[in-house]
Design an enzyme around this catalytic site. Structure first.
Site: not given
Ligand code: NAD
Length: 250
Positions: A15, A17, A36, A152, A156, A185-187, A193
């Site tokens: 899901q 990014i 995943d 976090y 990072k 990012v809207d995910t 959260r």
């Molecule tokens: P998300 O958090 O919605 O999804 C994360 C995915 O990771 C899920 O499909 C989950 O099943 C999988 N996952 C969790 N634990 C796992 C593991 N141990 N092994 C394999 N897969 C696993 O996705 P997102 O919000 O797009 O975030 C993805 C990355 O981008 C993360 O590293 C997050 O910190 C980073 N990020 C997100 C944002 C944001 O605002 N969403 C901003 C900056 C960075």
């Protein structure tokens, strides 16, 4: 086709990014291995990509499973370590167990993936002239401080250090390594959260209020940079923490 003939593995592709990146890389001609921890989230990916995405279950905290997968796959041209978790709380609120979990998922998983996949990638770089690693960092914490993001941000920021170290060690062998630092990012995890805040409506307003462009990023705002950093277009770019934050850090 900016990623034609490239074999690229992307973690956390179920899901958000990671998923959008898998689809974008496949659309640019890459053969994508989407992994995943929850394979059920990826069942449609082969079809939506016209067969360019192969999915596999992988827990990036499991060193043996990672090593097994690396042994099973031909060498990669690109590796996008995307998996990560956002811990909410101040330093006084995070337990040592939760701190260790964040470090393990957000940083040590990348160390494991690199140790397993880099040898094959370096041999591939000898053949092709170049391979690329992209590690997911973040704007939050590692570039700009935000409340309740200490664990976090620490993890990072560590990703950026890891990225620069790998970039420096292998620059002469044709391996580039960069970090991506998105804003909000809207995910699905962001939606989670917001939903878990005491006042979800206000929480969403607060996230948007800190965006100079007046909106959250969509995954489609992020994937062009993913494609670029995994493609040969970025062949002179390595060791960088690339921000894509809609102007938050202006
Ligand atoms: P998300 O958090 O919605 O999804 C994360 C995915 O990771 C899920 O499909 C989950 O099943 C999988 N996952 C969790 N634990 C796992 C593991 N141990 N092994 C394999 N897969 C696993 O996705 P997102 O919000 O797009 O975030 C993805 C990355 O981008 C993360 O590293 C997050 O910190 C980073 N990020 C997100 C944002 C944001 O605002 N969403 C901003 C900056 C960075």
């Amino acid at each position: 086709m900016r990623l034609k003939d490239k074999r690229i593995l992307i973690s956390a592709a179920g899901q958000g990014i990671g998923r959008a990146s898998a689809i974008a890389c496949a659309a640019e001609g890459a053969s994508v291995i989407a992994v995943d921890i929850d394979a059920g989230k990826m069942t449609d990916l082969p079809e939506v990509s016209g067969g360019r995405i192969e999915t596999r279950q992988l827990d990036v905290r499991d060193a043996d499973a990672i090593a097994g997968m690396a042994a099973d796959l031909p060498p990669l041209d690109g590796l996008f370590n995307c998996a990560g978790f956002v811990h909410h709380g101040t330093v006084l609120e995070i337990s040592e167990e939760d701190w260790a979990f964040s470090l393990d998922l957000n940083v040590t998983s990348m160390y494991r993936m690199l140790r397993a996949f880099l040898p094959g990638m370096l041999s591939r770089a000898e053949e092709t002239g170049g391979v690329a690693v992209l590690n997911m960092a973040s704007m939050a914490g590692s570039i700009k401080g935000f409340p309740n993001r200490t664990a976090y941000g620490a993890t990072k920021a560590a990703v950026i250090g890891l990225t620069k170290g790998v970039a420096a060690d292998f620059v002469k062998q044709g391996l580039r390594c960069n970090a991506l630092c998105p804003g909000t990012v809207d995910t699905p995890s962001l939606r989670g959260r917001i939903a878990s805040a005491a006042d979800p409506v206000q929480a969403e307003k607060d996230f948007i209020a800190r965006q100079p462009m007046g909106r959250l990023a969509t995954v489609d705002d992020i994937t062009p940079l993913v494609v670029y950093l995994l493609s040969d277009e970025s062949r002179f770019v390595t060791g960088q923490a690339m921000l894509v934050d809609g102007g938050v850090t202006i």
